[in-house]
Design a protein around this motif. Structure first.
Motif, PDB file in Angstrom:
ATOM      1  N   PHE A 163       0.839  -1.198   0.000  1.00 32.61           N
ATOM      2  CA  PHE A 163       0.000   0.000   0.000  1.00 32.61           C
ATOM      3  C   PHE A 163       0.870   1.243   0.000  1.00 32.61           C
ATOM      4  O   PHE A 163       2.076   1.207   0.231  1.00 32.61           O
ATOM      5  CB  PHE A 163      -0.989   0.008   1.174  1.00 32.61           C
ATOM      6  N   LEU A 164       0.223   2.343  -0.317  1.00 37.72           N
ATOM      7  CA  LEU A 164       0.857   3.653  -0.370  1.00 37.72           C
ATOM      8  C   LEU A 164       0.162   4.553   0.646  1.00 37.72           C
ATOM      9  O   LEU A 164      -1.064   4.646   0.666  1.00 37.72           O
ATOM     10  CB  LEU A 164       0.730   4.253  -1.778  1.00 37.72           C
ATOM     11  N   SER A 165       0.951   5.206   1.494  1.00 45.12           N
ATOM     12  CA  SER A 165       0.410   6.118   2.501  1.00 45.12           C
ATOM     13  C   SER A 165       0.840   7.538   2.176  1.00 45.12           C
ATOM     14  O   SER A 165       2.036   7.810   2.031  1.00 45.12           O
ATOM     15  CB  SER A 165       0.908   5.720   3.894  1.00 45.12           C
ATOM     16  N   ILE A 166      -0.127   8.443   2.047  1.00 47.96           N
ATOM     17  CA  ILE A 166       0.158   9.856   1.788  1.00 47.96           C
ATOM     18  C   ILE A 166      -0.334  10.657   2.979  1.00 47.96           C
ATOM     19  O   ILE A 166      -1.495  10.542   3.384  1.00 47.96           O
ATOM     20  CB  ILE A 166      -0.501  10.328   0.486  1.00 47.96           C
ATOM     21  N   ASN A 167       0.560  11.445   3.543  1.00 48.67           N
ATOM     22  CA  ASN A 167       0.296  12.102   4.816  1.00 48.67           C
ATOM     23  C   ASN A 167       0.047  13.587   4.643  1.00 48.67           C
ATOM     24  O   ASN A 167       0.498  14.216   3.685  1.00 48.67           O
ATOM     25  CB  ASN A 167       1.479  11.878   5.756  1.00 48.67           C
TER      26      ASN A 167
END
Length: 242
Positions: A163-167
């Motif tokens: 998965f990709l996490s964008i903060n």
């Protein structure tokens, strides 16, 4: 996605006389929303769909805790805030409940932009600073791997994307595995969906990339809400929001 327009916000300090004739300072944040940059959403939202949260520190703003004020924009697209305000810098979050439209943008929060308001002294609270809404906030969150839209045929092997996490603090992390090793690729968000690779953990030495695309890293969301990530390996990876 429309071109980001930086705007300057103002907090207006109103001076008035108290009953004992001593001078009392009242502080105001006066905001007027401008939806010109997101007119494709004009049928989906009204001004009253926008919420406002005011934070006293950058950390509280990022973590969305300890708001000194929370409320809603009125039907005319305005809000005037005076309660619990001191003469200091405040971080202001304006957003729709679904977090599609907001004033969130990739920028330096230590200067005057759409995410920070600084005081200046004036003798009226009638001036309202225009704040442009954008749809960048849709990027923030966790995105699960769905498929590949395009692969880099120069790479014989590739990691398994997780998965990709964008903060909210303008960083992103891609979680991937290869050969029993869990990798984290850390990125810094730039303007218009572009990213800059910062580090690969635990080490880039065994990461299976033979030809990289370090100049064209970009994330963007299509009309169906899927996120496309042109990544470090030169692949175009599709993610779906959690």
């Amino acid at each position: 996605m429309k071109k980001i327009i930086f705007t300057y916000l103002s907090i207006i300090c109103l001076f008035s006389c108290s009953q004992n004739d001593s001078e009392e300072q009242l502080n105001f944040i006066n905001i007027q929303l401008d939806l010109d940059q997101v007119d494709e959403y004009s049928d989906a939202y009204n001004y009253t769909d926008f919420r406002v949260a005011v934070y006293g520190s950058k950390e509280d703003y990022f973590n969305e805790v300890n708001a000194v004020f929370s409320g809603s924009i009125d039907a005319s697209g305005k809000i005037s805030i005076s309660e619990n305000l001191e003469e200091k810098s405040y971080y202001v979050d304006i957003f729709t409940e679904d977090k599609v439209l907001s004033n969130w943008q990739v920028t330096d929060l230590d200067v005057d932009t759409s995410n920070i308001i600084k005081f200046y002294t004036a003798n009226t609270n009638e001036f309202y600073s225009a704040v442009y809404m954008k749809d960048n906030r849709r990027l923030v969150g966790n995105w699960s791997f769905l498929s590949y839209a395009q692969i880099n045929n120069d790479n014989d092997e590739r990691t398994d994307k997780v998965f990709l996490s964008i903060n909210k603090e303008f960083t992103a992390t891609s979680y991937e595995t290869y050969g029993g090793i869990a990798y984290q690729l850390h990125f810094k968000l730039q303007e218009n969906g572009y990213l800059e690779l910062v580090t690969i953990e635990p080490s880039p030495d065994n990461y299976p990339v033979y030809q990289t695309n370090s100049e064209g890293l970009v994330v963007q969301i299509d009309q169906d809400g899927l996120l496309y990530f042109s990544n470090y390996s030169g692949d175009n990876v599709v993610y779906v929001g959690n």
